[in-house]
Design a protein around this motif. Structure first.
Motif, mmCIF file in Angstrom:
data_model
loop_
_atom_site.group_PDB
_atom_site.id
_atom_site.type_symbol
_atom_site.label_atom_id
_atom_site.label_comp_id
_atom_site.label_asym_id
_atom_site.label_seq_id
_atom_site.Cartn_x
_atom_site.Cartn_y
_atom_site.Cartn_z
ATOM 1 N N VAL A 15 -46.877 -9.367 -37.090
ATOM 2 C CA VAL A 15 -45.960 -8.407 -37.801
ATOM 3 C C VAL A 15 -44.653 -8.478 -37.685
ATOM 4 N N PHE A 16 -44.047 -9.483 -36.726
ATOM 5 C CA PHE A 16 -42.810 -9.492 -36.479
ATOM 6 C C PHE A 16 -41.780 -10.104 -37.517
ATOM 7 N N ASP A 17 -42.430 -10.726 -38.449
ATOM 8 C CA ASP A 17 -41.294 -11.099 -39.434
ATOM 9 C C ASP A 17 -40.564 -9.774 -40.206
ATOM 10 N N GLU A 18 -41.825 -8.702 -40.341
ATOM 11 C CA GLU A 18 -41.232 -7.506 -41.186
ATOM 12 C C GLU A 18 -40.011 -7.019 -40.421
ATOM 13 N N THR A 19 -40.434 -6.920 -39.056
ATOM 14 C CA THR A 19 -39.532 -6.184 -37.988
ATOM 15 C C THR A 19 -38.211 -6.764 -38.009
ATOM 16 N N VAL A 23 -34.005 -5.737 -39.237
ATOM 17 C CA VAL A 23 -32.707 -5.644 -38.307
ATOM 18 C C VAL A 23 -31.757 -6.891 -38.882
ATOM 19 N N PHE A 24 -32.027 -7.943 -39.714
ATOM 20 C CA PHE A 24 -31.095 -8.658 -40.479
ATOM 21 C C PHE A 24 -30.590 -8.053 -41.802
ATOM 22 N N TYR A 51 -36.328 -18.252 -36.164
ATOM 23 C CA TYR A 51 -35.239 -17.514 -36.252
ATOM 24 C C TYR A 51 -33.872 -17.875 -35.716
ATOM 25 N N GLU A 52 -33.732 -18.828 -34.767
ATOM 26 C CA GLU A 52 -32.636 -19.171 -34.162
ATOM 27 C C GLU A 52 -31.791 -19.793 -35.371
ATOM 28 N N PRO A 53 -30.545 -19.623 -35.230
ATOM 29 C CA PRO A 53 -29.441 -19.224 -34.341
ATOM 30 C C PRO A 53 -29.308 -17.319 -34.341
ATOM 31 N N ARG A 54 -29.969 -17.059 -35.378
ATOM 32 C CA ARG A 54 -29.566 -15.577 -35.748
ATOM 33 C C ARG A 54 -30.199 -14.708 -34.581
ATOM 34 N N ILE A 90 -39.841 -0.974 -37.497
ATOM 35 C CA ILE A 90 -38.949 -1.179 -38.563
ATOM 36 C C ILE A 90 -37.828 -0.186 -38.585
ATOM 37 N N TRP A 91 -36.799 -0.579 -39.060
ATOM 38 C CA TRP A 91 -35.614 0.068 -39.115
ATOM 39 C C TRP A 91 -35.168 0.375 -40.576
ATOM 40 N N VAL A 92 -34.781 1.525 -41.147
ATOM 41 C CA VAL A 92 -34.111 1.502 -42.366
ATOM 42 C C VAL A 92 -32.859 0.845 -42.406
ATOM 43 N N GLU A 93 -32.314 0.355 -43.577
ATOM 44 C CA GLU A 93 -31.354 -0.510 -43.380
ATOM 45 C C GLU A 93 -29.989 0.017 -43.055
ATOM 46 N N ASP A 94 -29.843 1.208 -43.205
ATOM 47 C CA ASP A 94 -28.366 1.627 -42.496
ATOM 48 C C ASP A 94 -28.804 2.507 -41.241
ATOM 49 N N LYS A 95 -29.670 2.315 -40.682
ATOM 50 C CA LYS A 95 -29.855 3.050 -39.247
ATOM 51 C C LYS A 95 -28.841 2.698 -38.196
#
Length: 278
Positions: A15-19, A23-24, A51-54, A90-95
């Motif tokens: 599930v981490f990809d969605e998480t 953030v990105f 996901y490195e170096p992000r 998961i975060w909403v994009e403007d959190k």
């Protein structure tokens, strides 16, 4: 204002990809994203490396639990504030943008949390968006209120207070919030659903009824002095009995019925303080 995102990770490859994409996608780009692998083993580090170096990966050699894993990330964070996120949520994009805007306008705020939507496959979503705007000790005697996945917290204060108590592998957010409030720091609420909390992940600690009891009762006992000062000795024992009853419901089987009954009997001996009924 610089924000460090800290994500404790333990075998959440499914599930981490969605998480991490949530953030990105933030409209306010965090200064850094620190993922703390809590000794997942297997191919976890190879998986995270994509996901490195992000992201910056901290690999722990032994499993220490969510509290200590978050602390390890906080010690290496360089931001003014820390935003914690669990590796399946998961975060909403403007959190982050909305939180930073609020904190910059209200510098007295030490921790700002948001409304949450709890979701799980096959079940109705639950919205938690009706919480005290400024958290008080009395509010915390009712319930914990704060979901750490939604929180933005002052890094210096967090580290000065010692971070999360490693003794709490569950309800660590409750204990930290209590410590902040009794220490005089402001905890405020942004009443918008900006965080989605996933339930149903195999290792989700909230499904552990023993952990629920140990965590909540542990908080009440650790802050006994504050409970007694606010609601008296009888009120303190009422809160212990109340969590005993809730533990029984959470256990759900025959043993749970006995535990719940014990809690109900104790609540007859130590009735609910009137101040908690308001």
């Amino acid at each position: 204002m610089e924000v460090s995102v800290i994500i404790p990770f333990f075998r959440r490859q499914s599930v981490f990809d969605e998480t991490i994409r949530s953030v990105f996608a933030q409209t306010l780009t965090p200064t850094e994203i620190i993922v703390v692998d809590d000794a997942s083993g297997g191919d976890a580090l190879e998986y995270l490396a994509q996901y490195e170096p992000r992201i910056k990966i901290i690999a722990l050699e032994t499993n220490v639990g969510v509290s200590a894993a978050r602390n390890a990330g906080a010690l290496q964070a360089c931001g003014d504030f820390i935003a914690f996120l669990d590796s399946d949520d998961i975060w909403v994009e403007d959190k982050l943008e909305k939180q930073v805007t609020y904190v910059e306008a209200n510098p007295e705020v030490c921790l700002l949390h948001t409304g949450c939507k709890v979701f799980s496959e096959g079940k109705k979503d639950l919205i938690y968006n009706d919480k005290p705007l400024t958290l008080t000790l009395l509010d915390l005697l009712h319930e914990s209120h704060v979901m750490m996945q939604s929180s933005l917290i002052n890094k210096d204060v967090f580290n000065q207070l010692g971070g999360f108590d490693p003794g709490f592998r569950q309800t660590e957010d409750y204990e930290l919030t209590m410590r902040l409030v009794v220490s005089g720091y402001q905890v405020q609420f942004l009443p918008e659903v900006l965080t989605f909390v996933r339930h149903g992940t195999d290792d989700k600690l909230s499904t552990n009824w023993k952990g629920f009891y140990q965590g909540h009762v542990g908080v009440v006992r650790k802050y006994k002095k504050n409970y007694v000062e606010a609601i008296g000795t009888s009120g303190y024992y009422y809160c212990l009995a109340n969590y005993l009853e809730k533990t029984g419901y959470k256990q759900g089987r025959l043993l749970g019925r006995f535990i719940s009954l014990a809690g109900k009997v104790a609540k007859l001996i130590f009735p609910k303080p009137k101040i908690l009924s308001n």
